[in-house]
Enzyme design. Structure first.
Site, PDB file in Angstrom:
ATOM      1  NE  ARG A  59      -2.429   0.888   3.596  1.00 14.31           N
ATOM      2  CZ  ARG A  59      -2.652   0.054   4.621  1.00 14.31           C
ATOM      3  NH1 ARG A  59      -3.471  -0.959   4.488  1.00 14.31           N
ATOM      4  NH2 ARG A  59      -2.045   0.226   5.774  1.00 14.31           N
ATOM      5  CE1 TYR A 112     -15.473  15.924 -12.601  1.00 14.62           C
ATOM      6  CE2 TYR A 112     -14.879  15.214 -10.393  1.00 14.62           C
ATOM      7  CZ  TYR A 112     -15.273  14.913 -11.678  1.00 14.62           C
ATOM      8  OH  TYR A 112     -15.450  13.613 -12.035  1.00 14.62           O
ATOM      9  CG  ASP A 184      -9.298  19.983 -10.041  1.00  9.73           C
ATOM     10  OD1 ASP A 184      -8.482  19.722 -10.946  1.00  9.73           O
ATOM     11  OD2 ASP A 184     -10.368  19.362  -9.884  1.00  9.73           O
ATOM     12  CE  LYS A 209     -11.411  13.611 -16.174  1.00 10.82           C
ATOM     13  NZ  LYS A 209     -11.833  14.633 -15.247  1.00 10.82           N
TER      14      LYS A 209
HETATM   15  C1  PLP Z   1     -12.481  14.395 -13.985  1.00  8.98           C
HETATM   16  C2  PLP Z   1     -12.112  15.473 -13.050  1.00  8.98           C
HETATM   17  C3  PLP Z   1     -11.812  15.200 -11.722  1.00  8.98           C
HETATM   18  C4  PLP Z   1     -11.964  13.826 -11.133  1.00  8.98           C
HETATM   19  O1  PLP Z   1     -11.129  12.887 -11.678  1.00  8.98           O
HETATM   20  P1  PLP Z   1     -11.513  11.330 -11.631  1.00  8.98           P
HETATM   21  O2  PLP Z   1     -10.264  10.664 -11.914  1.00  8.98           O
HETATM   22  O3  PLP Z   1     -12.595  11.173 -12.667  1.00  8.98           O
HETATM   23  O4  PLP Z   1     -12.042  11.046 -10.262  1.00  8.98           O
HETATM   24  C5  PLP Z   1     -11.392  16.229 -10.916  1.00  8.98           C
HETATM   25  N1  PLP Z   1     -11.302  17.473 -11.373  1.00  8.98           N
HETATM   26  C6  PLP Z   1     -11.607  17.795 -12.638  1.00  8.98           C
HETATM   27  C7  PLP Z   1     -11.463  19.196 -13.091  1.00  8.98           C
HETATM   28  C8  PLP Z   1     -12.025  16.812 -13.513  1.00  8.98           C
HETATM   29  O5  PLP Z   1     -12.364  17.132 -14.755  1.00  8.98           O
END
Ligand code: PLP
Length: 397
Positions: A59, A112, A184, A209
């Site tokens: 982990r 988000y 973020d 992403k």
């Molecule tokens: C998709 C996304 C997330 C979350 O990511 P996941 O891997 O889908 O949990 C967080 N912030 C933004 C801006 C996103 O587009």
């Protein structure tokens, strides 16, 4: 965690290729291997009792996770990085690492949507008071600060609506009051914006992403500065968050080509957004690199580039026309997530989630992600879509 024998001395395009690789430790192989494991064996009881093994248990990491952590730490300019099983899990850990019962948390209204879900559904249950603020508030955030304000959460540009935040102005207020800032940074990636350079404490990414880049992983990263790293590392350790080795490996592989993909996708995104802006069916294009964007100057001041995710507000039109436009697109899948090699579209309505700001638009809205297809083909596809929109009664100018 976050170890590297590579120091940042080169252009970022070089760093992204080089950092976090240790061929000399892997019999010369270029990429780190996938270490699949739970148990890590100790040579004897004395070693076990010392509790100083580099990898004590599955982990807590492996050479596979070290590779991606080291890369993100260097690219974001932080003190260390932890990995999480999704972008949302990364956000959750970052918030948990800096908040306790009784604290006040300020969150941008453009976040988000699942970030809001975590704040409202979990943080509030643990005694944190959550307040949303206008993403364009800038230094006005000072008016919302309370003695118990502990964290300001940012996301710029905002999800779906692409408001660019005045990050330095917000950070200046936060620092004055000893408030932690968490951003973020998924849209920009560390290539186009480095939040820690302007004083943000923690940067998170949905590596799902652009970093993964191939629509085949769920993965999150959290990079912290010296000040916030001890709490982040300790919290990560305690909550049991753990990204699987195969996914982490795909993340580090995606990262190697990020710069090349983003150069292409930035140009394609701007070209397609610019073309859409000239179409009579389109009321507004929300892309920070277009001069028409209300926050274009802020974007230009703070960002080194733009990725290929942006939104379009249509002229007024019936639901059927909007469906005809999007359903008939050949090259755009309809789906959440983005940052892969393929184009996507997703209808959205911010009125469903916003609480601190009001969304003004007469027509329906759609978010586009431009992939690595030929832009000529993409524009032809969209052109046919706008024709369907008009034929089905959608407004044009
Ligand atoms: C998709 C996304 C997330 C979350 O990511 P996941 O891997 O889908 O949990 C967080 N912030 C933004 C801006 C996103 O587009």
């Amino acid at each position: 965690m976050g170890k590297t024998n590579y120091r940042r001395t080169h252009h970022v395009d070089t760093d992204i290729v080089t950092v976090g690789r240790t061929p000399e430790e892997q019999f010369g192989y270029v990429n780190p291997p996938v270490y699949r494991g739970s148990t890590v064996l100790y040579p004897d009881t004395a070693h076990f009792e010392r509790r100083d093994a580099r990898y004590p248990y599955g982990r807590y990491g492996s050479p596979t996770t070290d590779s991606l952590e080291a890369a993100m730490t260097l690219l974001e300019g932080g003190a260390g990085t932890v990995l999480a099983s999704s972008g949302l899990a990364a956000i959750a850990i970052a918030l948990q690492s800096q908040l306790k019962a009784g604290d006040h948390l300020l969150v941008t209204d453009s976040c988000y949507a699942p970030t809001r879900g975590f704040c409202n559904g979990v943080m509030t249950r643990f005694g944190v008071s959550v307040e949303y603020y206008d993403p364009r508030i800038g230094a006005g955030i000072a008016d919302l600060i309370r003695p118990e304000t502990a964290v300001i959460f940012l996301e710029s540009p905002g999800s779906h609506t692409f408001e660019v935040q005045d990050i330095p102005a917000i950070v200046a207020i936060a620092k004055k009051h000893d408030i932690a800032t968490i951003i973020d940074n998924t849209w920009a990636t560390p290539l186009f914006f480095r939040p820690l350079d302007v004083g943000v404490d923690i940067a998170i990414h949905a590596a799902t992403k652009y970093i993964g880049g191939h629509s085949d992983v769920m993965l999150g990263t959290v990079t912290a500065n010296e000040k916030t790293w001890p709490a982040l590392k300790a919290t990560w350790h305690m909550v049991g968050e753990c990204a699987g080795p195969d996914v982490v490996w795909l993340g580090q592989r995606g990262l190697r080509t990020l710069s090349a993909r983003l150069k292409r996708q930035m140009a394609a995104g701007i070209e397609v957004a610019g073309w859409l802006e000239t179409q009579p069916e389109v009321a507004r294009v929300l892309h920070p690199a277009l001069e028409s964007h209300p926050d274009h100057a802020l974007w230009k001041r703070d960002f080194k580039g733009a990725t290929s995710l942006f939104s379009v507000v249509m002229n007024p039109g019936p639901k059927e026309a909007f469906a005809a436009f999007l359903d008939g697109l050949e090259l755009f899948g309809i789906g959440a997530s983005w940052g892969g090699y393929e184009s996507l579209c997703l209808p959205f309505d911010p009125r469903a989630v916003r609480t601190a700001t009001t969304w003004h638009a007469d027509g329906p809205a759609v978010r586009f992600h431009i992939g690595l297809e030929d832009t000529g083909d993409i524009i032809e596809d969209l052109k046919a879509g706008l024709e369907r929109w008009r034929k089905a009664g959608g407004g044009a100018g």
